[in-house]
Design an enzyme around this catalytic site. Structure first.
Site, PDB file in Angstrom:
ATOM      1  CG  ASP A  74       6.936  19.562  34.887  1.00  0.00           C
ATOM      2  OD1 ASP A  74       7.230  20.698  34.463  1.00  0.00           O
ATOM      3  OD2 ASP A  74       6.641  18.618  34.131  1.00  0.00           O
ATOM      4  CD  GLU A 136       9.025  21.111  29.201  1.00  0.00           C
ATOM      5  OE1 GLU A 136       9.457  21.240  28.052  1.00  0.00           O
ATOM      6  OE2 GLU A 136       9.462  20.223  29.973  1.00  0.00           O
TER       7      GLU A 136
HETATM    8 ZN   LIG Z   1      12.964  21.326  30.723  1.00  0.00          ZN
END
Ligand SMILES: [Zn+2]
Length: 391
Positions: A74, A136
């Protein structure tokens, strides 16, 4: 495909954290399948997202041990940012490749995918594993689920390299982060009648000031680790809201704060100093004004620190491959979660954290070449070693 072509493909797939990452995950899965590798996906229960894990076996077919190469798929949003070119079209200008995620961290993933055919065609004595995660940037959510399944499947690895942008300088340790949300409940009253109310904003302000006092104490008295640019644990209140009208004593005020702790100085111990002030000082004063006043502190996302040193096997391997001095950083990565799952981890990847999350994010061609050489040397290091560790 080479690293450059892979990066072009990955950047063109918009994987902003609020969107699905399945387009990217399926593209990578299909490419690995064409190499004869069958990755497994770890799907999110609540969103159209998945983690991907693939094992490129060793020469003798073994799938245990070896090194995990890990990256998050992401990227952060581009909303409101003044980009000079389309953030989802890889654009080359003066030795730099611009695009959202070029540094953080599709450059590393691109290099790993470009090297995968070589690892498959010419396997070493140890396997190489690929771990790609989702979410993340919004709290390392995907990696938790992925690591849970890695442990459940009994997959063991000698170490993990998380390719966050470190300008290819190995990061052996980083701080942890813990977020907290606080709601202060007082009592509303007409603002001409202050003795009848209990002003939630005023008590929130006292608590926010106390959080700053704890931060000042950490700065003055430590513990310290001079390896970090900010060599002590920090606390900071970063969001606050409260009140409903100019002439009403506010019954509610809420705010959020974070603790970024050094490894070895757990956030819980620091948070205990905040809670102690609430219980021993603030609540008694509030309840003298309003018996049912409350202060609720709810823990939010927490990512553990990476507590590494230059003497671990994974650190020695990566330090020798990168030929650079080790470093410690204040920002958080998934490496702390790998370590918590029993897999020694280190952070090393192309691009600079300075460019991450900003408009006109870029990675230089020179950084990608360094990463390519690093992965080439990793393959050789794994192939040339005998069984029983890579120390
Ligand atoms: Zn990163």
């Amino acid at each position: 495909m080479d690293t450059h072509s892979w990066l072009r493909t990955l950047i063109s797939l918009d994987t902003t954290s609020r969107l699905s990452n399945l387009g990217l995950i399926e593209t990578v899965r299909d490419a690995l399948r064409r190499l004869g590798i069958d990755p497994w996906l770890n799907a999110s229960a609540t969103q159209p997202k998945a983690n991907l894990f693939a094992t490129l076996p060793a020469r003798d077919g073994s799938t245990q041990g070896g090194i995990i190469l890990s990256g998050h798929t992401d990227v952060v949003p581009v909303d409101g940012q003044p980009w000079r070119s389309n953030p989802f079209t890889l654009t080359e200008r003066e030795g730099r490749l611009y695009g959202r995620g070029s540094a953080d961290m599709k450059g590393f993933i691109a290099a790993v995918l470009a090297w995968a055919p070589s690892y498959v065609a010419n396997p070493g004595c140890k396997p190489v594993h690929l771990a790609l995660s989702y979410d993340e940037e919004v709290g390392c959510l995907g990696a938790r689920a992925l690591l849970h399944e890695v442990v459940q499947r009994g997959i063991r690895a000698d170490g993990c390299i998380v390719g966050e942008p470190t300008s290819m300088q190995p990061v052996i340790a980083h701080k942890g982060i813990s977020l907290y949300h606080c709601r202060v409940h007082g009592r509303a009253a007409h603002s001409s009648l202050t003795p009848q109310g209990c002003n939630a904003i005023e008590y929130a302000a006292r608590l926010i000031s106390h959080i700053r006092d704890v931060a000042d104490a950490c700065k003055a008295h430590g513990p310290f680790d001079e390896g970090y640019d900010v060599p002590f644990s920090t606390l900071s209140t970063n969001l606050a809201s409260g009140g409903m009208a100019l002439n009403v004593i506010p019954a509610e005020c809420e705010f959020s704060y974070e603790i970024r702790n050094l490894p070895g100085s757990p956030a819980a111990g620091i948070q205990a100093r905040v809670s102690h002030y609430v219980e021993s000082t603030l609540l008694p004063r509030m309840r003298a004004e309003c018996p049912d006043a409350r202060i609720d502190i709810t823990p939010g996302v927490s990512v553990p620190a990476l507590d590494g040193c230059a003497q671990t096997d994974i650190a020695r391997l990566v330090l020798s491959l990168a030929a650079r001095q080790p470093r410690k950083v204040a920002y958080v990565t998934e490496a702390g979660l790998f370590q918590q799952a029993g897999i020694p981890a280190i952070v090393c990847g192309p691009g600079s954290i300075e460019q991450a999350h900003k408009a006109d994010e870029y990675v230089t061609l020179e950084q990608l070449e360094q990463c390519d050489r690093f992965l080439q040397r990793l393959g050789l290091a794994l192939g040339q070693r005998r069984q029983g560790g890579f120390g």
